[in-house]
Design an enzyme around this catalytic site. Structure first.
Site, mmCIF file in Angstrom:
data_model
loop_
_atom_site.group_PDB
_atom_site.id
_atom_site.type_symbol
_atom_site.label_atom_id
_atom_site.label_comp_id
_atom_site.label_asym_id
_atom_site.label_seq_id
_atom_site.Cartn_x
_atom_site.Cartn_y
_atom_site.Cartn_z
ATOM 1 N N LEU A 138 49.098 51.771 44.962
ATOM 2 C CA LEU A 138 48.894 50.602 45.854
ATOM 3 C C LEU A 138 48.831 49.422 44.746
ATOM 4 O O LEU A 138 48.510 50.036 43.563
ATOM 5 C CB LEU A 138 47.243 50.297 46.365
ATOM 6 C CG LEU A 138 47.372 51.016 47.469
ATOM 7 C CD1 LEU A 138 45.476 51.213 47.873
ATOM 8 C CD2 LEU A 138 47.843 50.787 48.542
ATOM 9 N N ASP A 139 49.101 48.298 44.483
ATOM 10 C CA ASP A 139 49.021 47.743 43.590
ATOM 11 C C ASP A 139 48.162 47.234 42.780
ATOM 12 O O ASP A 139 46.894 47.178 43.851
ATOM 13 C CB ASP A 139 49.407 46.076 44.435
ATOM 14 C CG ASP A 139 50.409 46.651 44.628
ATOM 15 O OD1 ASP A 139 51.823 47.419 43.892
ATOM 16 O OD2 ASP A 139 51.474 45.296 45.416
ATOM 17 N N LYS A 140 47.555 46.852 41.695
ATOM 18 C CA LYS A 140 46.002 46.258 41.163
ATOM 19 C C LYS A 140 45.569 45.881 42.599
ATOM 20 O O LYS A 140 44.337 46.529 42.242
ATOM 21 C CB LYS A 140 46.437 45.796 40.436
ATOM 22 C CG LYS A 140 44.789 45.523 39.796
ATOM 23 C CD LYS A 140 44.636 44.528 38.196
ATOM 24 C CE LYS A 140 44.444 43.711 37.108
ATOM 25 N NZ LYS A 140 44.709 42.926 36.397
#
Length: 320
Positions: free
Chosen positions: A135-137
Site C-alpha cells: 500500500l502507498d505510504k
C-alpha cells in the site's frame, strides 16, 4: 550451503514444459524463482541445464540446491503494528497512514519492514521480508504478510491468479453517476517518471467501482482491484476526472462546490493525504486452503471527513 532437494519428475508430466513441471515438483517456490535457479546452475535436471521450455520426458532426476538468502540489512524496530490475525504462516495487519512499506532512500528506518523484522524475525530471510503486496505510504488498511517461503509462494500465486479479493473505500471529487469498470493500462508517465499514468505501453490494469454514498460535490466509492499496478486506483480515478480527495500527486487543485458549508470546505481542503482505505481482504490460507476474509474500519480522519460531508449534504437537502 543449503541442503540439496531432490525429486523425480513423474511419467505423467511427459510433454509438459519443464518450468511448469518443476513448479509442481517444488510447490514451495515460485516458477520464476525456479527458472532463475535453473539458469544459474543451482537446479539441474539429469545433471544438465535444459531450457525452461524443454518438454519433459518423465523420469528425469532433479537436484536443487537453493542459494542461501541473505538476511535483510534493515534493522528491526519496535514499531507498534495493528495485527488483526496471525499464525505460523501469515500476518494480517491494518496499516496506518504515514507508514512506508519498504525501506528506500530517505526511508531506511520507521518502515513496515523494520516493524516486521522486530515482530517476526523469521521474515528476514524472505524476499521483501514476506511482503507480497503493498500500500502507498498514506493509504490505510489491510495487508497480508507471509512468514515463510511456502506461504509467500502460495500468496504470490493467488495474486497472479487474481484470486485475492481486495476492496477499497475511496472518496473522490465530483458526483459519480453510476458504477463501472476502468480497463486502461497503467505505466510510467511519459514525462514525469516519478508518476504513473494511463499509458498504452503500460501493463493491463482493471478497476471496478460502485457508488456507496453521494455528497454535495463528492462521492464515496467501493473499489475492487482485479490487477494491482502501482497507484492503480489513484491513476484510474484521475483518468475518469474524479481524482481522490487529498491526493497530492493525481488530485489536482481542490474543486469549489457551490453552496458548501465553510466547515466542509475546510475539512476537504485540509485532508492532506489520498482518501483511500483498503477495507476488505480475502484470500485462501496458504497452508490449509481455507477461505480467509478480513475487514478494517475506516481510520478516524477519513470517518470524520465523511461525517462533515454528510452534515453538509443534510443541510443542503433541508434548504431545498
Amino acid at each position: 550451503m543449503s541442503e540439496p532437494r531432490r525429486a523425480t519428475l513423474p511419467e505423467e508430466e511427459a510433454g509438459q514444459r519443464l518450468d511448469a513441471a518443476l513448479a509442481r515438483a517444488f510447490p514451495e517456490y515460485s516458477r520464476s524463482q525456479l527458472v532463475q535457479w535453473l539458469k544459474a546452475g543451482d537446479l539441474r535436471v539429469d545433471g544438465a541445464q535444459p531450457r525452461p521450455r524443454t518438454p519433459v520426458r518423465g523420469g528425469e532426476a532433479v537436484e536443487l540446491i537453493p542459494p542461501e538468502t541473505p538476511s535483510l540489512e534493515d534493522a528491526p524496530e519496535a514499531i507498534e503494528l495493528d495485527i488483526l490475525y496471525e499464525d505460523a504462516d501469515v500476518l494480517v495487519i491494518d496499516k496506518p497512514a504515514g507508514l512506508v512499506v519498504h525501506p528506500a532512500a530517505g526511508h531506511r528506518q520507521g518502515t513496515l519492514v523494520n516493524a516486521l523484522l522486530h515482530h517476526a524475525p523469521e521474515v528476514g530471510v524472505l524476499p521483501r521480508a514476506g511482503v507480497v503486496h503493498r500500500l502507498d505510504k498514506d493509504t490505510t488498511g489491510l495487508m497480508v504478510v507471509a512468514r515463510n517461503a511456502q506461504a509467500q509462494t502460495a500468496l504470490v500465486r493467488q495474486l497472479q491468479e487474481r484470486s485475492v479479493h481486495r476492496e477499497y473505500r475511496a472518496l473522490v471529487h465530483g458526483r459519480v453517476i453510476a458504477g463501472g469498470t476502468v480497463d486502461a493500462p497503467v505505466g510510467r508517465h511519459p514525462v514525469d517518471r516519478k508518476r504513473m499514468a494511463v499509458n498504452p505501453a503500460g501493463k493491463l490494469a482493471t478497476t471496478h467501482y460502485r457508488v456507496a454514498e453521494r455528497f454535495r460535490g463528492h462521492t464515496l466509492l467501493n473499489v475492487r482491484l482485479e490487477t494491482g499496478r502501482t497507484h492503480q486506483i489513484r491513476v484510474h480515478m484521475a483518468h475518469l476526472r474524479h481524482p481522490l480527495v487529498g491526493d497530492p500527486v493525481y488530485g489536482g487543485r481542490p474543486r469549489p462546490v457551490r453552496g458548501m458549508d465553510e466547515s466542509a470546505r475546510e475539512a476537504v481542503n485540509g485532508f492532506r493525504r489520498q482518501a483511500l482505505h483498503a477495507a476488505r481482504l480475502e484470500f485462501r490460507h496458504p497452508a490449509t486452503g481455507e477461505p480467509q476474509a478480513f475487514e478494517a474500519p475506516l481510520p478516524a480522519d477519513f470517518a470524520s471527513l465523511l461525517e462533515v460531508l454528510r452534515a453538509d449534504a443534510a443541510h443542503a437537502e433541508a434548504q431545498a
